[in-house]
Design a protein around this motif. Structure first.
Motif, PDB file in Angstrom:
ATOM      1  N   THR A 369       0.862  -1.184   0.000  1.00 38.71           N
ATOM      2  CA  THR A 369       0.000   0.000   0.000  1.00 38.71           C
ATOM      3  C   THR A 369       0.893   1.226   0.000  1.00 38.71           C
ATOM      4  O   THR A 369       2.046   1.173   0.428  1.00 38.71           O
ATOM      5  N   GLY A 370       0.376   2.311  -0.449  1.00 40.27           N
ATOM      6  CA  GLY A 370       1.177   3.526  -0.502  1.00 40.27           C
ATOM      7  C   GLY A 370       0.993   4.223  -1.832  1.00 40.27           C
ATOM      8  O   GLY A 370       0.211   3.789  -2.681  1.00 40.27           O
ATOM      9  N   PRO A 371       1.735   5.296  -2.048  1.00 40.67           N
ATOM     10  CA  PRO A 371       1.576   6.058  -3.294  1.00 40.67           C
ATOM     11  C   PRO A 371       2.011   5.250  -4.503  1.00 40.67           C
ATOM     12  O   PRO A 371       2.993   4.510  -4.459  1.00 40.67           O
ATOM     13  N   LEU A 372       1.263   5.393  -5.580  1.00 44.32           N
ATOM     14  CA  LEU A 372       1.557   4.698  -6.838  1.00 44.32           C
ATOM     15  C   LEU A 372       2.394   5.582  -7.745  1.00 44.32           C
ATOM     16  O   LEU A 372       2.349   6.804  -7.660  1.00 44.32           O
ATOM     17  N   PRO A 373       3.177   4.980  -8.646  1.00 45.76           N
ATOM     18  CA  PRO A 373       3.846   5.783  -9.667  1.00 45.76           C
ATOM     19  C   PRO A 373       2.817   6.418 -10.587  1.00 45.76           C
ATOM     20  O   PRO A 373       1.683   5.950 -10.693  1.00 45.76           O
ATOM     21  N   THR A 374       3.200   7.480 -11.240  1.00 45.79           N
ATOM     22  CA  THR A 374       2.288   8.206 -12.112  1.00 45.79           C
ATOM     23  C   THR A 374       2.879   8.327 -13.506  1.00 45.79           C
ATOM     24  O   THR A 374       4.103   8.271 -13.693  1.00 45.79           O
ATOM     25  N   PHE A 375       1.974   8.500 -14.472  1.00 45.19           N
ATOM     26  CA  PHE A 375       2.403   8.657 -15.855  1.00 45.19           C
ATOM     27  C   PHE A 375       2.736  10.127 -16.102  1.00 45.19           C
ATOM     28  O   PHE A 375       1.881  11.010 -15.953  1.00 45.19           O
ATOM     29  N   ALA A 376       3.996  10.370 -16.470  1.00 47.46           N
ATOM     30  CA  ALA A 376       4.444  11.733 -16.728  1.00 47.46           C
ATOM     31  C   ALA A 376       4.022  12.208 -18.110  1.00 47.46           C
ATOM     32  O   ALA A 376       3.996  13.410 -18.375  1.00 47.46           O
ATOM     33  N   THR A 377       3.713  11.275 -19.004  1.00 49.81           N
ATOM     34  CA  THR A 377       3.232  11.626 -20.338  1.00 49.81           C
ATOM     35  C   THR A 377       1.925  10.895 -20.580  1.00 49.81           C
ATOM     36  O   THR A 377       1.458  10.129 -19.729  1.00 49.81           O
ATOM     37  N   ALA A 378       1.340  11.096 -21.752  1.00 48.51           N
ATOM     38  CA  ALA A 378       0.003  10.582 -22.047  1.00 48.51           C
ATOM     39  C   ALA A 378      -0.070   9.077 -21.803  1.00 48.51           C
ATOM     40  O   ALA A 378       0.795   8.310 -22.228  1.00 48.51           O
ATOM     41  N   SER A 379      -1.149   8.666 -21.115  1.00 44.96           N
ATOM     42  CA  SER A 379      -1.335   7.245 -20.789  1.00 44.96           C
ATOM     43  C   SER A 379      -2.484   6.637 -21.576  1.00 44.96           C
ATOM     44  O   SER A 379      -2.961   5.554 -21.226  1.00 44.96           O
ATOM     45  N   ALA A 380      -2.955   7.306 -22.623  1.00 44.07           N
ATOM     46  CA  ALA A 380      -4.032   6.773 -23.444  1.00 44.07           C
ATOM     47  C   ALA A 380      -3.854   7.296 -24.865  1.00 44.07           C
ATOM     48  O   ALA A 380      -3.212   8.330 -25.099  1.00 44.07           O
ATOM     49  N   GLY A 381      -4.418   6.560 -25.820  1.00 40.84           N
ATOM     50  CA  GLY A 381      -4.337   6.988 -27.206  1.00 40.84           C
ATOM     51  C   GLY A 381      -4.928   5.949 -28.137  1.00 40.84           C
ATOM     52  O   GLY A 381      -5.313   4.851 -27.718  1.00 40.84           O
ATOM     53  N   THR A 382      -5.030   6.300 -29.415  1.00 39.83           N
ATOM     54  CA  THR A 382      -5.617   5.425 -30.437  1.00 39.83           C
ATOM     55  C   THR A 382      -4.528   4.947 -31.396  1.00 39.83           C
ATOM     56  O   THR A 382      -3.649   5.727 -31.794  1.00 39.83           O
ATOM     57  N   VAL A 383      -4.593   3.659 -31.766  1.00 37.06           N
ATOM     58  CA  VAL A 383      -3.615   3.086 -32.706  1.00 37.06           C
ATOM     59  C   VAL A 383      -4.339   2.601 -33.960  1.00 37.06           C
ATOM     60  O   VAL A 383      -5.545   2.347 -33.959  1.00 37.06           O
ATOM     61  N   HIS A 384      -3.548   2.476 -35.036  1.00 42.48           N
ATOM     62  CA  HIS A 384      -4.034   1.946 -36.317  1.00 42.48           C
ATOM     63  C   HIS A 384      -5.231   2.726 -36.849  1.00 42.48           C
ATOM     64  O   HIS A 384      -6.138   2.158 -37.439  1.00 42.48           O
ATOM     65  N   ALA A 385      -5.250   4.036 -36.609  1.00 41.37           N
ATOM     66  CA  ALA A 385      -6.231   4.910 -37.232  1.00 41.37           C
ATOM     67  C   ALA A 385      -5.485   5.839 -38.180  1.00 41.37           C
ATOM     68  O   ALA A 385      -4.251   5.913 -38.161  1.00 41.37           O
ATOM     69  N   VAL A 386      -6.212   6.531 -39.030  1.00 43.89           N
ATOM     70  CA  VAL A 386      -5.581   7.425 -39.991  1.00 43.89           C
ATOM     71  C   VAL A 386      -4.765   8.479 -39.241  1.00 43.89           C
ATOM     72  O   VAL A 386      -5.278   9.185 -38.379  1.00 43.89           O
ATOM     73  N   GLY A 387      -3.495   8.540 -39.570  1.00 49.14           N
ATOM     74  CA  GLY A 387      -2.611   9.507 -38.945  1.00 49.14           C
ATOM     75  C   GLY A 387      -2.127   9.116 -37.569  1.00 49.14           C
ATOM     76  O   GLY A 387      -1.442   9.910 -36.916  1.00 49.14           O
ATOM     77  N   GLN A 388      -2.475   7.914 -37.092  1.00 47.96           N
ATOM     78  CA  GLN A 388      -2.075   7.461 -35.767  1.00 47.96           C
ATOM     79  C   GLN A 388      -1.050   6.335 -35.891  1.00 47.96           C
ATOM     80  O   GLN A 388      -1.081   5.550 -36.845  1.00 47.96           O
ATOM     81  N   PRO A 389      -0.127   6.213 -34.924  1.00 45.26           N
ATOM     82  CA  PRO A 389       0.896   5.154 -34.996  1.00 45.26           C
ATOM     83  C   PRO A 389       0.312   3.798 -34.649  1.00 45.26           C
ATOM     84  O   PRO A 389      -0.831   3.686 -34.193  1.00 45.26           O
ATOM     85  N   ASP A 390       1.104   2.763 -34.838  1.00 42.64           N
ATOM     86  CA  ASP A 390       0.671   1.422 -34.445  1.00 42.64           C
ATOM     87  C   ASP A 390       1.138   1.076 -33.040  1.00 42.64           C
ATOM     88  O   ASP A 390       0.709   0.088 -32.460  1.00 42.64           O
ATOM     89  N   THR A 391       2.049   1.893 -32.499  1.00 40.80           N
ATOM     90  CA  THR A 391       2.551   1.674 -31.135  1.00 40.80           C
ATOM     91  C   THR A 391       2.627   3.016 -30.417  1.00 40.80           C
ATOM     92  O   THR A 391       3.082   4.010 -30.995  1.00 40.80           O
ATOM     93  N   LEU A 392       2.173   3.053 -29.156  1.00 39.71           N
ATOM     94  CA  LEU A 392       2.222   4.258 -28.334  1.00 39.71           C
ATOM     95  C   LEU A 392       3.243   4.086 -27.222  1.00 39.71           C
ATOM     96  O   LEU A 392       3.609   2.951 -26.869  1.00 39.71           O
ATOM     97  N   SER A 393       3.694   5.176 -26.653  1.00 35.85           N
ATOM     98  CA  SER A 393       4.642   5.103 -25.537  1.00 35.85           C
ATOM     99  C   SER A 393       4.281   6.150 -24.490  1.00 35.85           C
ATOM    100  O   SER A 393       3.677   7.174 -24.792  1.00 35.85           O
ATOM    101  N   SER A 394       4.673   5.860 -23.264  1.00 38.34           N
ATOM    102  CA  SER A 394       4.443   6.765 -22.146  1.00 38.34           C
ATOM    103  C   SER A 394       5.591   6.621 -21.169  1.00 38.34           C
ATOM    104  O   SER A 394       6.418   5.704 -21.289  1.00 38.34           O
ATOM    105  N   THR A 395       5.657   7.542 -20.216  1.00 37.54           N
ATOM    106  CA  THR A 395       6.700   7.503 -19.187  1.00 37.54           C
ATOM    107  C   THR A 395       6.046   7.335 -17.829  1.00 37.54           C
ATOM    108  O   THR A 395       5.169   8.123 -17.452  1.00 37.54           O
TER     109      THR A 395
END
Length: 757
Positions: A369-395
């Protein structure tokens, strides 16, 4: 085992489910072409205590918004209450409809036009008298309705199957004392479905307002006594016949599946993997326990739709320690080591082979129990759509203060898609050890003497420097408090002189009279504070201040001797005639050097009204004043004692005023001896021919002669004059007369007069 060097101490939570699933919580019809009476999806009863013997009885009824027609919605339903011990009917309650609303999909993108449900709420406040509802076995409520959806696939003759809504509750009094209880409120039903051969799960856990323990199990839904020919009867007493299962199915096996539908007893979590298409009804019982004793139960019928859903591939997630490079974290092999000064972030890559798939990252703690790590960059997104990548990344970054205390903590990093009816997930379990940055308590020092008190007087200013230092370059603050008092209430301040570490500050206290309201010794507490990772650490130094206070009364004296008082206990008397001027100087001194204030005044007149004035010259340790009286009629006309009090006041915390009172009077001018004449002889011999009163008192300011009046022996006025030098010769009539002389101050003189020929 590989180790990746990092550093921290979090706790991880599961990501939100997409709700591309659900149970049709007493929900819906599969086909639109059902018979007119096939509209009941399910529901449950609730009994909520409000106050005293008042309760609210509610029926939540789920209605097929596709196959059912609006005129089948009843404006009122009848609920019946029975005694469990005897099955005697206690009362019938007409419940009016209070709400009619569509049940929303959790994920609108997963909505199906053929699946739509209304939640109808019937509710009314009722009274359960303690003298009536005191049966030790408790009571039950029932509502009977027909009919169920004709397309239900797991029961016999579903179009003619009825539904009995059932609720048990305890007596409202026990051992002569009120026994209050509200039945559990179950999780709301949702307008969603399950997919063939795909996992289905639903958090069905309810809530109890009284904190009672809840236990869940699957039961056979009740059919009761209603029928297609009598769809809305007043409920009969128990027992209520159950529905009839199709061959091979039952309460604990309500639908074909690997596994079939199950419910966790303590949490109420439903799960299944259906292997057949169709609409399946099942029943859930929520039993209520208080101190280990069952006191009631709530039943709800549900329907779960199983559909053939479009294929949905599983997403994938990978954790990459380090800021660059393709090296992936290997679950079960690698351990992240997070330490001070190092990189505390990892890269997360996530993808999905499906087109237009929206992905969401989340984290969940496994064994801590305790504080969780947090996402410093975007943690959601769409893949395989027009203009979108097939792989996403976050920190993903771990908190600086995470401390696993040498243990290995486990964290699930998860990705979920938005597939229907439920999202699919992929998880990487990350093991990590985290060490926070080193810390230690601060120190505090002061230029004030420590161990012996400062001795001051009122009027002094106490001032000294304070320095707070924190190890390991931590942030440090200074706090000023007092033992049993608030320093700010005495005007003491602590002002930072230079920020940083060490922190410099200046203490300043102008000692004034406020300090005398409490103890003569004041202890100021100067505290250095650090809070590494939220843990408060302090160091305190005490500075004691002793306040000395003494006061000698000032001295007030006139510059010239005063006349003696006319009598013991009376003030000195100064008597002067009209037109005189009197002047007297006063001198005030104070050995303490306090500021002196010299004043003069009277309680019943102002100095100016009496022609008096006083001028003071005040100062520290000495004061002088001059009193002047110009004697005039203004003082006489006041008609009151002229007592003037001279006061010398020392400006200190506890003053000792000195006073001198002097009485002033205006001398009244002397008058000749009063002679009153009684006889006149107005015969022209120049001897006693006229009545006069020349020896009357002389006029004095406003105390003046007003008039003379002469009356006959019968009281008739015969002469009047306002001239004090009047003359009256008798009016030519001999006889006896009476006269009255009056003054403006109310004095009067009267007598008789004989007029002889």
């Amino acid at each position: 085992m590989r180790f990746f060097r990092y550093f921290w101490s979090p706790r991880l939570l599961p990501g939100p489910s997409c709700a591309a699933w659900l149970l049709l919580g007493g929900l819906l019809l599969l086909l639109a072409g059902q018979v007119r009476a096939s509209h009941i999806v399910g529901g449950e009863l609730e009994l909520t205590h409000t106050t005293g013997t008042s309760y609210t009885l509610t029926l939540n009824l789920y209605f097929d918004a596709v196959a059912g027609t609006p005129d089948l919605i009843m404006g009122t339903v009848t609920a019946s209450i029975f005694d469990k011990a005897s099955n005697n009917r206690m009362q019938d309650v007409a419940l009016p409809i209070t709400s009619n609303a569509l049940v929303s999909y959790t994920n609108p993108l997963c909505a199906r036009p053929s699946l739509s449900t209304r939640k109808l709420v019937y509710s009314k406040e009722i009274t359960l008298p303690t003298a009536t509802y005191d049966g030790p076995q408790g009571y039950y409520v029932a509502v009977e309705q027909c009919c169920r959806n004709a397309s239900i696939a797991n029961i016999v003759n579903p179009a003619n199957a009825a539904e009995a809504f059932y609720l048990e509750f305890p007596a409202v009094t026990r051992n002569g004392q009120p026994f209050f209880d509200s039945t559990p409120r179950l999780f709301p039903a949702l307008s969603e479905y399950s997919c063939l051969n795909e996992p289905f799960y639903f958090d069905f856990g309810g809530a109890d307002a009284d904190g009672d323990s809840l236990a869940y199990d699957l039961v056979t839904p009740l059919n009761g006594h209603a029928s297609i020919n009598s769809p809305r009867p007043t409920a009969s007493p128990a027992p209520y016949a159950p529905i009839s299962w199709n061959a091979g199915l039952g309460a604990t096996n309500p639908l074909p599946g690997t596994p079939t539908l199950r419910i966790e007893r303590r949490t109420g979590r439903l799960s299944a993997r259906p292997t057949s298409l169709g609409l399946f009804v099942f029943g859930v019982r929520c039993s209520q326990f208080r101190r280990g004793e069952k006191i009631g139960e709530t039943r709800r019928d549900f329907q779960l739709m199983v559909l053939a859903c479009p294929p949905n591939a599983r997403p994938a997630v990978a954790v990459l320690p380090g800021t660059t490079g393709p090296v992936r974290y290997q679950p079960g092999r690698d351990t992240l080591r997070l330490g001070p000064g190092g990189n505390r972030c990892v890269r997360v890559r996530f993808s999905d082979p499906d087109l237009n798939s929206r992905l969401t990252l989340s984290v969940r703690a496994v064994n801590f129990t305790g504080p969780l790590p947090t996402f410093a960059t975007a943690s959601a997104g769409t893949v395989h759509a027009v203009g979108q990548p097939d792989t996403l990344s976050s920190t993903l970054c771990f908190p600086e203060c995470a401390d696993t205390k040498g243990k290995v903590f486990l964290l699930d990093v998860m990705v979920a898609d938005d597939g229907c009816s439920l999202p699919k997930r992929d998880t990487v379990r990350v093991a990590f050890i985290s060490v926070p940055a080193p810390s230690g308590p601060p120190t505090v020092a002061t230029t004030a003497p420590v161990g012996r008190p400062l001795v001051v007087r009122v009027g002094d200013v106490v001032s000294f420097d304070v320095q707070a230092t924190a190890p390991f370059n931590q942030s440090v603050q200074l706090e000023l408090t007092g033992q049993g008092f608030a320093p700010a209430d005495l005007g003491a301040t602590l002002t930072p002189a230079s920020p940083g570490n060490p922190l410099q500050a200046r203490f300043r206290w102008p000692v004034d009279c406020r300090v005398l309201a409490g103890d003569s010794v004041r202890v100021f507490q100067l505290t250095a504070v650090t809070a590494p990772c939220g843990v408060r650490q302090t160091a305190t130094v005490n500075v004691a201040v002793v306040v000395r206070y003494a006061n000698t009364a000032p001295v007030l004296r006139p510059a010239a001797p005063l006349p003696p008082p006319p009598a013991p206990g009376e003030p000195p008397l100064v008597r002067l005639p009209l037109g005189a001027t009197y002047s007297l100087d006063f001198i005030g001194t104070d050995v303490n050097g306090d500021n002196l204030s010299l004043t003069a005044g009277s309680e019943n007149f102002t100095l100016a009204e009496a022609g008096m004035r006083f001028t003071a010259r005040n100062g520290a340790g000495s004061a002088t004043g001059t009193f002047v009286w110009d004697v005039s009629c203004g003082a006489v006309n006041l008609h009151r004692p002229l007592d003037v009090t001279f006061q010398l006041l020392d400006g200190t915390c506890r003053p000792l005023p000195q006073r001198q009172t002097i009485r002033f009077e205006v001398e009244t001018p002397a008058s000749p001896a009063l002679k009153l004449y009684n006889i006149i002889t107005p015969n022209g011999d120049q001897q006693n021919d006229e009545f006069r009163l020349p020896e009357l008192p002389v006029d004095f300011c406003d105390n003046r002669f007003a008039r003379i009046q002469v009356f006959s022996r019968w009281g008739q006025p015969v002469f009047e004059s306002s001239d004090r030098d009047f003359r009256w010769a008798g009016g030519g009539q001999a006889g006896t007369y009476y006269y009255l002389a009056t003054y403006t101050d109310g004095r009067h003189f009267k007598g008789w007069l004989e007029v002889k020929p």
